[in-house]
Design a protein around this motif. Structure first.
Motif, PDB file in Angstrom:
ATOM      1  N   THR A   1      51.064  15.930  30.221  1.00  0.00           N
ATOM      2  CA  THR A   1      50.228  15.636  31.386  1.00  0.00           C
ATOM      3  C   THR A   1      48.885  16.347  31.273  1.00  0.00           C
ATOM      4  O   THR A   1      47.834  15.761  31.563  1.00  0.00           O
ATOM      5  CB  THR A   1      50.961  16.033  32.684  1.00  0.00           C
ATOM      6  OG1 THR A   1      52.187  15.301  32.743  1.00  0.00           O
ATOM      7  CG2 THR A   1      50.122  15.716  33.903  1.00  0.00           C
ATOM      8  N   LYS A   2      48.888  17.591  30.820  1.00  0.00           N
ATOM      9  CA  LYS A   2      47.637  18.323  30.637  1.00  0.00           C
ATOM     10  C   LYS A   2      46.778  17.636  29.577  1.00  0.00           C
ATOM     11  O   LYS A   2      45.557  17.513  29.735  1.00  0.00           O
ATOM     12  CB  LYS A   2      47.920  19.767  30.230  1.00  0.00           C
ATOM     13  CG  LYS A   2      46.670  20.598  30.067  1.00  0.00           C
ATOM     14  CD  LYS A   2      46.969  22.038  29.710  1.00  0.00           C
ATOM     15  CE  LYS A   2      45.675  22.816  29.548  1.00  0.00           C
ATOM     16  NZ  LYS A   2      45.907  24.177  29.102  1.00  0.00           N
ATOM     17  N   SER A   3      47.392  17.179  28.517  1.00  0.00           N
ATOM     18  CA  SER A   3      46.667  16.475  27.460  1.00  0.00           C
ATOM     19  C   SER A   3      46.066  15.170  27.992  1.00  0.00           C
ATOM     20  O   SER A   3      44.924  14.825  27.663  1.00  0.00           O
ATOM     21  CB  SER A   3      47.613  16.191  26.294  1.00  0.00           C
ATOM     22  OG  SER A   3      46.952  15.489  25.282  1.00  0.00           O
ATOM     23  N   ILE A   4      46.809  14.450  28.818  1.00  0.00           N
ATOM     24  CA  ILE A   4      46.312  13.214  29.435  1.00  0.00           C
ATOM     25  C   ILE A   4      45.120  13.534  30.331  1.00  0.00           C
ATOM     26  O   ILE A   4      44.100  12.845  30.305  1.00  0.00           O
ATOM     27  CB  ILE A   4      47.439  12.507  30.217  1.00  0.00           C
ATOM     28  CG1 ILE A   4      48.479  11.953  29.244  1.00  0.00           C
ATOM     29  CG2 ILE A   4      46.890  11.412  31.128  1.00  0.00           C
ATOM     30  CD1 ILE A   4      49.785  11.530  29.882  1.00  0.00           C
ATOM     31  N   TYR A   5      45.239  14.604  31.108  1.00  0.00           N
ATOM     32  CA  TYR A   5      44.151  15.023  31.999  1.00  0.00           C
ATOM     33  C   TYR A   5      42.856  15.263  31.216  1.00  0.00           C
ATOM     34  O   TYR A   5      41.776  14.876  31.648  1.00  0.00           O
ATOM     35  CB  TYR A   5      44.567  16.285  32.759  1.00  0.00           C
ATOM     36  CG  TYR A   5      43.477  16.868  33.622  1.00  0.00           C
ATOM     37  CD1 TYR A   5      43.223  16.347  34.891  1.00  0.00           C
ATOM     38  CD2 TYR A   5      42.700  17.939  33.188  1.00  0.00           C
ATOM     39  CE1 TYR A   5      42.217  16.876  35.698  1.00  0.00           C
ATOM     40  CE2 TYR A   5      41.710  18.480  33.984  1.00  0.00           C
ATOM     41  CZ  TYR A   5      41.466  17.943  35.240  1.00  0.00           C
ATOM     42  OH  TYR A   5      40.473  18.458  36.027  1.00  0.00           O
TER      43      TYR A   5
END
Length: 171
Positions: free
Chosen positions: A31-35
Motif C-alpha cells: 500500500t505504501k508503494s502504491i501511494y
C-alpha cells in the motif's frame, strides 16, 4: 484562464486506511508503494477541459462488475466552484463505464473534511456487449471538470461539512 483549484495527495495514513478498506488483500508495504506512485490529476492537452484521474492499481472489470477506487487525491477549490467527475469519454463510449453516482460532485468545503477530502471514484462496467475493461496502474479512468456555480439571492446556509457521501443531510 482563471486558476481556482489545486490538487494534493492525501496523507499516507489516510490513503492506507481508505485503501485497505477497499483492498484488504494488499500488505501495508504494498500500500505504501502504491501511494508513492499516485499521480496528481492533469490535463492531457492545453485544450482539455478535464483533469484525468489515474488509477493507483491495475484492475479488470467484467460486465456488471463494480470497483471503488480511493484515488489518493484531494482538491482545494475556491468558493463558487465545484469539481464534477465523470468517466473518461473513451471508456464510457467503448465499455459503457459508468460512475455509480452518475456524476461525482466535489464541493469546495470537502477539502477540510475529517477524511482529508479524499476523492473516491466508484465505477461499474455497464457493458451490454460483453466487453471487459482492463486498466493498468497509472492509466486514466475518470476526469474532473471545474465548473462555476451560483446561489440564490436569499441563501442563508451556514452549515459546515464534515464528511463525504450524505454528510450534508445528516442531522
Amino acid at each position: 484562464m482563471q486558476k481556482i483549484a489545486k490538487f494534493y495527495k492525501v496523507s499516507l495514513e489516510q490513503f492506507t486506511n481508505d485503501f485497505m478498506d477497499s483492498f484488504n488483500q494488499y500488505s501495508l508495504e504494498e500500500t505504501k508503494s502504491i501511494y508513492e506512485t499516485i499521480q496528481l490529476p492533469k490535463r492531457a492537452t492545453i485544450g482539455s477541459a478535464g483533469y484525468d484521474f489515474y488509477t493507483p492499481i491495475a484492475f479488470t472489470l467484467k460486465p456488471n462488475e463494480t470497483i471503488k477506487i480511493p484515488t489518493g487525491i484531494r482538491c482545494s477549490i475556491n468558493n463558487g466552484w465545484v469539481l464534477s467527475v465523470y468517466p473518461r469519454s473513451g471508456l464510457g463510449f467503448k465499455f459503457r463505464l459508468q460512475l455509480n453516482n452518475t456524476v461525482g460532485i466535489i464541493d469546495s468545503d470537502y477539502f477540510n473534511s475529517s477524511n482529508e477530502g479524499h476523492i473516491f471514484i466508484k465505477i461499474t462496467n455497464d457493458s451490454n456487449e460483453n466487453k471487459t475493461v482492463d486498466l493498468q496502474a497509472g492509466e486514466g479512468f475518470a476526469q474532473g471538470i471545474f465548473m462555476a456555480f451560483g446561489i440564490v439571492e436569499d441563501d442563508d446556509t451556514n452549515e459546515i461539512r464534515d464528511g463525504g457521501f450524505g454528510s450534508t443531510t445528516k442531522k
